[in-house]
Design an enzyme around this catalytic site. Structure first.
Site, short mmCIF file in Angstrom:
data_model
loop_
_atom_site.label_atom_id
_atom_site.label_comp_id
_atom_site.label_asym_id
_atom_site.label_seq_id
_atom_site.Cartn_x
_atom_site.Cartn_y
_atom_site.Cartn_z
N SER A 94 0.84 -1.18 -0.03
CA SER A 94 -0.17 0.04 0.01
C SER A 94 0.86 1.14 -0.02
O SER A 94 0.26 2.25 -0.50
CB SER A 94 -1.11 0.10 1.44
OG SER A 94 -0.24 -0.10 2.55
N CYS A 95 2.15 1.15 0.60
CA CYS A 95 2.68 2.37 0.65
C CYS A 95 4.22 2.09 0.57
O CYS A 95 4.98 1.63 1.42
CB CYS A 95 2.52 3.03 1.87
SG CYS A 95 3.56 4.54 2.50
N GLY A 96 4.89 2.75 -0.61
CA GLY A 96 6.38 2.68 -0.79
C GLY A 96 7.10 3.48 0.28
O GLY A 96 8.38 3.11 0.15
#
Length: 271
Positions: A112-114
């Site tokens: 979901s989040c780099g």
């Protein structure tokens, strides 16, 4: 195959109560990225185009700059049961000095989040070159892109659970589109494709992402030399600041009838 059918109980199901059925869901599995046998990251992704994902990751982390830096990217075969197909090893050219200290991502990153696992803003602000001046794009041209993106998203149509990134040339031709449960993975796959096809820098192309525009997506865009990034959703303040510093045009809320230009309006004729 980027989806699988799983059992589901639907509600409401009419007078007879709940109905047992199946639903198409996006596949999410871990992938370990290695460089010359050394593990550098594990990311949660949708299987497919894994070599491109690894190449794009290494590009946007600043470990490589061009196609000649990569000799090959191999799928590791001699692995314990259940891991086959989920480990890739990048073999770099002998003259590429690998600075593993540049890797600011922790060993594990969610889909979901780099930025999950990044230590500080200073750690993630890689020094990529600013985008070159020009070219220009008309509002009418930009307005056609969301429909073309949606029409080329089979995974999203089937599951409703995949992000997409797409490259278009100045004539509006779709050059590459990739889908993934992670929006940063979808972009890494597109940029990895461009790197392996020796198309970098992408000076005469436009990038469109299916959701919001985050700071990390802007950083990745700068790594590929793109002049413009557009999102169907909103940008963040840090994304706009990063785009402005990098001489990048950032478009948000792109629709067929309207959009916002947050910086770099000189590239949008009529803006």
């Amino acid at each position: 195959m980027n989806s699988a059918r799983l059992p589901v109980t639907r509600w409401p199901a009419g007078e007879t109560g709940t109905a047992d059925s199946t639903d198409n869901l996006a596949i999410e599995e871990p992938m370990e990225i290695r460089v010359s046998g050394r593990s550098v990251a594990v990311t949660m992704r949708t299987p497919g185009h894994d070599r491109e994902l690894a190449a794009g990751f290494l590009l946007t982390e600043g470990l490589i700059r061009q196609a000649s830096d990569v000799l090959d990217i191999l799928m590791c075969r001699d692995l314990p049961e259940g891991q086959t197909g989920n480990v890739v090893d990048a073999l770099l050219a002998p003259d590429v000095a690998v600075d593993f200290a540049r890797l600011t991502r922790h060993v594990f990153s969610s889909s979901s989040c780099g930025l999950c696992g990044k230590a500080t803003i200073d750690a993630v602000a890689h020094n990529f070159l600013p985008a070159a001046s020009g070219p220009q794009f008309t509002p009418a041209f930009l307005a056609t892109l969301p429909g073309r993106l949606r029409a080329a998203q089979p995974g999203f149509a089937a599951t409703g659970g995949l992000h997409a990134s797409a490259l278009f040339n100045s004539a509006g031709e779709l050059l590459c589109l990739r889908e993934d449960v992670g929006r940063h993975n979808a972009l890494d796959k597109v940029l990895g494709w461009a790197l392996l096809e020796s198309r970098l820098p992408l000076r005469d192309t436009v990038l469109l992402v299916s959701g919001r525009v985050s700071f990390e997506l802007v950083q990745k865009t700068l790594a590929a030399g793109l002049p413009l990034i557009a999102g169907i959703g909103a940008p963040s303040t840090l994304a706009v600041e990063c785009a402005r510093r990098g001489n990048l045009t950032l478009v948000g809320f792109l629709r067929a009838e309207r959009f916002n230009v947050y910086c770099g309006a000189e590239r949008v004729r009529g803006a």
